[in-house]
Enzyme design. Structure first.
Site, PDB file in Angstrom:
ATOM      1  N   TYR A   1      42.747  99.936  54.843  1.00  0.00           N
ATOM      2  CA  TYR A   1      41.575 100.802  54.911  1.00  0.00           C
ATOM      3  C   TYR A   1      41.904 102.296  54.892  1.00  0.00           C
ATOM      4  CZ  TYR A   1      38.699  96.686  55.536  1.00  0.00           C
ATOM      5  OH  TYR A   1      38.043  95.498  55.326  1.00  0.00           O
TER       6      TYR A   1
ATOM      7  N   HIS B   1      30.382  86.468  55.081  1.00  0.00           N
ATOM      8  CA  HIS B   1      31.607  86.812  54.340  1.00  0.00           C
ATOM      9  C   HIS B   1      32.436  85.550  54.108  1.00  0.00           C
ATOM     10  CE1 HIS B   1      35.553  88.567  53.499  1.00  0.00           C
ATOM     11  NE2 HIS B   1      34.923  89.688  53.207  1.00  0.00           N
TER      12      HIS B   1
ATOM     13  N   ASP C   1      37.032  96.876  48.498  1.00  0.00           N
ATOM     14  CA  ASP C   1      37.537  96.231  49.710  1.00  0.00           C
ATOM     15  C   ASP C   1      38.873  96.869  50.055  1.00  0.00           C
ATOM     16  OD1 ASP C   1      37.529  94.564  51.883  1.00  0.00           O
ATOM     17  OD2 ASP C   1      37.139  92.743  50.755  1.00  0.00           O
ATOM     18  N   HIS C   2      39.796  96.103  50.562  1.00  0.00           N
ATOM     19  CA  HIS C   2      41.077  96.700  50.959  1.00  0.00           C
ATOM     20  C   HIS C   2      41.710  97.506  49.825  1.00  0.00           C
ATOM     21  CE1 HIS C   2      41.286  92.818  53.528  1.00  0.00           C
ATOM     22  NE2 HIS C   2      40.460  93.710  54.041  1.00  0.00           N
TER      23      HIS C   2
ATOM     24  N   HIS D   1      32.056  92.908  47.977  1.00  0.00           N
ATOM     25  CA  HIS D   1      33.355  93.504  48.291  1.00  0.00           C
ATOM     26  C   HIS D   1      34.224  93.312  47.070  1.00  0.00           C
ATOM     27  CE1 HIS D   1      33.243  92.862  52.981  1.00  0.00           C
ATOM     28  NE2 HIS D   1      32.317  93.687  52.551  1.00  0.00           N
TER      29      HIS D   1
ATOM     30  N   CYS E   1      32.883  88.486  48.324  1.00  0.00           N
ATOM     31  CA  CYS E   1      34.161  89.205  48.456  1.00  0.00           C
ATOM     32  C   CYS E   1      35.126  88.626  47.434  1.00  0.00           C
ATOM     33  CB  CYS E   1      34.700  89.065  49.878  1.00  0.00           C
ATOM     34  SG  CYS E   1      36.314  89.853  50.077  1.00  0.00           S
TER      35      CYS E   1
HETATM   36  C1  DNO Z   1      38.153  91.270  54.133  1.00  0.00           C
HETATM   37  C2  DNO Z   1      37.182  92.022  54.941  1.00  0.00           C
HETATM   38  C3  DNO Z   1      36.776  91.185  56.165  1.00  0.00           C
HETATM   39  C4  DNO Z   1      35.340  91.360  56.608  1.00  0.00           C
HETATM   40  C5  DNO Z   1      34.897  90.430  57.719  1.00  0.00           C
HETATM   41  C6  DNO Z   1      33.405  90.383  57.849  1.00  0.00           C
HETATM   42  O1  DNO Z   1      37.937  90.837  53.039  1.00  0.00           O
HETATM   43  O2  DNO Z   1      36.135  92.366  54.132  1.00  0.00           O
HETATM   44  O3  DNO Z   1      37.648  91.536  57.189  1.00  0.00           O
HETATM   45  O4  DNO Z   1      35.115  92.638  57.042  1.00  0.00           O
HETATM   46  O5  DNO Z   1      35.357  89.136  57.528  1.00  0.00           O
HETATM   47  O6  DNO Z   1      33.018  89.866  59.079  1.00  0.00           O
HETATM   48 MN    MN Z   2      35.912  91.335  52.068  1.00  0.00          MN
END
Ligand code: DNO
Ligand code: MN
Length: 357
Positions: free
Chosen positions: A333, A207, A319-320, A274, A245
């Site tokens: 989340y 990531h 993602d978020h 993501h 991401c």
């Molecule tokens: C934020 C999330 C991260 C992710 C970790 C993977 O963009 O996607 O918190 O889960 O960094 O280890």
């Molecule tokens: Mn992410």
């Protein structure tokens, strides 16, 4: 392609598998064994239990987010040998349980960093936000005092008072760990685990760092197109791959997301995507927005189009999300805004695919 949602497990998540199953187009989740301390080997039975719970709801366990990396591996201490052995056991057990994608990050001490977990936006929703001006003046030594003073609105994950000693000790251990050293330690780790990944066909998906630059004086190496190229070449195996991401890489506005996705050295190694959008006030000052292109700075159509152009066939998730409709959930989340994100992303995908024909 598998459209998924991140799920933190029945003990740690307010969102249920039954709810996730009702989001159109979602076929599975990515999850983790959140109660296993970082560095310990994952047991086959524990993985099977998680898998069964997910499958009983009618969803698939499509991957793991994350199997975290012990700090000693990142620092490169002799004790890393044991932690790498444990990691290999975890991978082996995941492979035996038929789980083939693992997300991880290589950020020293902290995962994503934010200065506000509930910034109130114009429409009354709240979102995660980041302000480099606040972060750049903070020294780790003074951070805990600051946290106490600011305990109103300023919350930073990982800076809980009970982590004070542990974290200050870790900062000591990271002295002398440059970005180059961290990159070498990543290579050491990858070279050690790749034979297991090859054997069990486990796609490792690193990531990007979030934000995509060094914070608190700690090195960060997963930050740019060039860095991703370098990481891809650390070990040529296809199982040494990426989580693309958009929010993390995109935190640096110099990163051109569609261009990175189309880079042939990177594209074939994107195993996980993501997708989220962000709104920038200026460079280094931003908040997360809804997924819609017009709500943020990213052109989500162009990002999805780039993924479609490279025939991306991996795992994807919104993602978020923001916190909307009064939902109380883990910051970033909640169910509602991420479900809206899925619906929107699915719409983009359908339109782009039909347009291609
Ligand atoms: C934020 C999330 C991260 C992710 C970790 C993977 O963009 O996607 O918190 O889960 O960094 O280890
Ligand atoms: Mn992410």
């Amino acid at each position: 392609m598998d459209m998924t949602l991140r799920w933190f497990g029945s003990k740690h998540d307010s969102v249920t598998l039954d709810q996730i199953k009702q989001i159109p187009g979602v076929t599975g989740v990515v999850s983790s064994l959140h109660d296993i301390p970082v560095g310990e080997a994952w047991k086959f039975e524990d993985i099977l239990k998680l898998k069964k719970e997910v499958e009983d709801s009618g969803l698939k366990l499509i991957g793991i987010e994350s199997v975290n990396i012990h700090e000693d591996i990142k620092i490169g201490l002799p004790s890393r040998e044991q932690y790498i052995e444990n990691y290999k056991v975890s991978l082996e057990n995941l492979g035996k349980a038929d789980v083939h994608m693992v997300c991880y990050n290589f950020m020293p001490i902290f995962d994503w960093t934010r200065t506000d977990l509930a910034m109130v936006l114009e429409d009354g929703s709240t979102a995660l936000a980041y302000d480099e001006n606040i972060i750049k003046d903070i020294k780790p030594e003074t951070m805990f005092e600051r946290m106490e003073k600011e305990s109103g609105g300023f919350v930073l994950p990982g800076w809980e008072p009970n982590r004070r000693d542990e974290i200050m000790g870790l900062f000591e251990k990271y002295k002398g760990v440059t970005a180059e050293k961290l990159m070498q330690n990543l290579k050491y780790f990858l070279d050690a685990i790749m034979p297991v990944c090859e054997k069990y066909q486990i796609k490792m998906a690193i990531h990007p760092d979030d934000p995509a630059w060094s914070v608190f004086g700690l090195p960060r190496i997963v930050t740019s197109e060039k860095a991703l190229e370098e990481i891809a070449s650390l070990n040529e195996s296809i199982y040494n791959g990426f989580t693309l991401c958009s929010g993390s890489l995109g935190s640096n506005l110099k990163n051109n997301l569609p261009e990175i996705i189309r880079n042939p050295k990177i594209s074939k190694k994107i195993h996980f995507a993501h997708l989220r959008n962000m709104k920038f006030e200026t460079d280094g000052v931003f908040h997360e927005s809804s997924h819609l292109s017009s709500d943020g700075n990213f052109d989500m159509y162009e990002i999805v189009k780039a993924l479609e152009d490279i025939n991306f066939d991996g795992v994807v998730r919104p993602d978020h999300g923001r916190m909307i409709w009064g939902e109380q959930a883990r910051p970033g989340y909640g169910l509602y805004d991420r479900a809206l994100g899925v619906a929107y992303l699915n719409g983009l995908w359908e339109a782009i695919r039909k347009n291609k024909k």
